[in-house]
Design an enzyme around this catalytic site. Structure first.
Site, PDB file in Angstrom:
ATOM      1  N   ALA A  37      -1.555   9.016   7.409  1.00 34.74           N
ATOM      2  CA  ALA A  37      -1.419   8.509   6.025  1.00 34.74           C
ATOM      3  C   ALA A  37      -1.406   9.520   5.026  1.00 34.74           C
ATOM      4  O   ALA A  37      -0.750   9.331   3.813  1.00 34.74           O
ATOM      5  CB  ALA A  37      -2.624   7.410   5.643  1.00 34.74           C
TER       6      ALA A  37
ATOM      7  N   ASN B 245      -3.888  19.418   6.663  1.00 35.88           N
ATOM      8  CA  ASN B 245      -4.607  18.189   6.196  1.00 35.88           C
ATOM      9  C   ASN B 245      -5.790  18.802   5.146  1.00 35.88           C
ATOM     10  O   ASN B 245      -6.405  19.881   5.475  1.00 35.88           O
ATOM     11  CB  ASN B 245      -5.480  17.657   7.495  1.00 35.88           C
TER      12      ASN B 245
ATOM     13  N   CYS C 137       7.020 -19.244  11.018  1.00 38.00           N
ATOM     14  CA  CYS C 137       8.398 -19.229  11.445  1.00 38.00           C
ATOM     15  C   CYS C 137       9.018 -20.523  11.231  1.00 38.00           C
ATOM     16  O   CYS C 137       8.711 -21.534  11.581  1.00 38.00           O
ATOM     17  CB  CYS C 137       8.187 -18.969  13.060  1.00 38.00           C
TER      18      CYS C 137
ATOM     19  N   CYS D 201       7.229 -13.119  14.112  1.00 36.63           N
ATOM     20  CA  CYS D 201       6.640 -14.284  14.370  1.00 36.63           C
ATOM     21  C   CYS D 201       5.599 -14.042  15.723  1.00 36.63           C
ATOM     22  O   CYS D 201       6.005 -13.383  16.787  1.00 36.63           O
ATOM     23  CB  CYS D 201       7.724 -15.290  14.948  1.00 36.63           C
TER      24      CYS D 201
ATOM     25  N   HIS E 132       1.987   2.415  15.006  1.00 36.65           N
ATOM     26  CA  HIS E 132       1.114   1.282  14.605  1.00 36.65           C
ATOM     27  C   HIS E 132       2.242   0.235  13.785  1.00 36.65           C
ATOM     28  O   HIS E 132       1.795  -0.576  12.947  1.00 36.65           O
ATOM     29  CB  HIS E 132       0.135   1.943  13.411  1.00 36.65           C
TER      30      HIS E 132
ATOM     31  N   GLN F   7       1.658   7.676  12.703  1.00 33.03           N
ATOM     32  CA  GLN F   7       0.696   6.196  12.536  1.00 33.03           C
ATOM     33  C   GLN F   7       1.234   5.462  11.271  1.00 33.03           C
ATOM     34  O   GLN F   7       0.417   4.333  11.163  1.00 33.03           O
ATOM     35  CB  GLN F   7      -0.642   6.818  12.397  1.00 33.03           C
TER      36      GLN F   7
ATOM     37  N   THR G  46       0.487  10.045   1.061  1.00 39.94           N
ATOM     38  CA  THR G  46      -0.244   9.864  -0.541  1.00 39.94           C
ATOM     39  C   THR G  46       0.537  10.354  -1.694  1.00 39.94           C
ATOM     40  O   THR G  46       0.482   9.919  -2.712  1.00 39.94           O
ATOM     41  CB  THR G  46      -1.619  10.383  -0.269  1.00 39.94           C
TER      42      THR G  46
ATOM     43  N   ARG H 187      -8.837   6.955   4.588  1.00 41.00           N
ATOM     44  CA  ARG H 187     -10.344   7.485   4.803  1.00 41.00           C
ATOM     45  C   ARG H 187     -10.274   8.730   3.739  1.00 41.00           C
ATOM     46  O   ARG H 187     -11.246   9.444   3.591  1.00 41.00           O
ATOM     47  CB  ARG H 187     -10.496   7.786   6.172  1.00 41.00           C
TER      48      ARG H 187
END
Ligand code: NAD
Length: 256
Positions: free
Chosen positions: A30, A224, A158, A133, A125, A107, A34, A42
């Site tokens: 993530a 990071n 659906c 559906c 993810h 992710q 940003t 987090r």
């Protein structure tokens, strides 16, 4: 103008391992998005500072229409639809086009790597750009379902089979797609260096991808802001913003 990578031991180490690699695996979280205006989970401004992750399980989604209504309202207001790729996404796409990082494992669910020009992205993810559906598996563009929500259908189902609709993301309690995990693990084995960007590397099984790369002989370079759960495995840690560090690394690698 080339971005500036701080001239310290970590930056030198990162460049040394990445230069030596024939095949780099880029693994993102993530934090790479940003700077495009999408909050992480987090980090210091993360979503979990004000919300309880326990509410966001697949079990709650299946059983509670109020949870589904809340999720669709959230999705209507999501910053994802107006977000644009940032300098880190664009630099990663340049690295892919140059053949140095043929596959990106992410992710993230925001589609910004593809928007920046990456054409091989494993989305561990899932994606919030599509809706699935949960009964018949039919996929729809999210924009189509959001139009229905805006028109008052606040718990859309659906139209073919009546099943529940959900963004095609992996919620807590839901299994990842086995074929995606298998391919990501194969890429981890095939790479000489893994460049992990903007992730606490704390969500499993996704964090198993960089960990597997290290176990099978690759170097691990982390970009990071803040600590990650795999810092002790890393060969170099660049603690800078992704939008600054990643373009500088890619410029140095590609000789821009
Ligand atoms: P995370 O929230 O656990 O960690 C993000 C990390 O990135 C933090 O350590 C934070 O300090 C760091 N960070 C934030 N901005 C940064 C920047 N500009 N440069 C460098 N580092 C920065 O995120 P995660 O490890 O990806 O795991 C959480 C889950 O969040 C994933 O499952 C993902 O699906 C989901 N998620 C995705 C998005 C998205 O698609 N953009 C957004 C929020 C959450």
């Amino acid at each position: 103008m080339a971005a500036v990578l701080t001239r310290d031991a970590a930056a030198d180490g990162a460049l040394r391992w990445l230069r030596a690699a024939r095949r780099i695996l880029v693994f993102t979280g993530a934090g790479v998005s940003t700077e495009s205006g999408i909050p992480d989970f987090r980090g210091p401004q993360g979503v979990w500072r004000t919300r309880d992750p326990a509410r966001y399980t697949i079990q709650n989604y299946l059983r509670d229409p109020d949870v589904r209504r809340e999720r669709w309202r959230d999705r209507l207001d999501s910053p994802v639809d107006s977000a644009q790729p940032n300098a880190a996404h664009r630099a990663i796409a340049r690295l892919q086009r140059a053949g140095r990082a043929p596959v990106v494992v992410t992710q993230n669910i925001d589609g910004l790597h593809q928007a920046a020009g990456c054409d091989d992205v494993i989305e561990l993810h899932g994606t919030t750009r599509e809706v699935a559906c949960l009964q018949c598996g039919r996929r729809l563009p999210t924009a189509v379902v959001l139009d229905r929500v805006r028109e008052g259908d606040d718990d859309p189902h659906c139209e073919i089979c009546g099943g529940l609709l959900k963004t095609a993301t992996i919620s807590f309690g839901q299994s990842l797609i086995a074929a995606d995990v298998d391919r990501a693990m194969a890429e981890a084995e095939a790479c000489d260096a893994c460049l992990a960007v903007g992730s606490t590397l704390s969500v499993w099984p996704a964090a198993g991808v960089p960990a597997h790369a290290v176990r099978t002989g690759a170097r691990l370079v982390i970009v990071n802001e803040g600590a990650t759960d795999l810092d002790q495995m890393a060969d170099a840690i660049v603690e800078q913003r992704a939008g600054t560090a990643v373009p500088a690394i890619v410029d140095a690698l590609l000789g821009a």
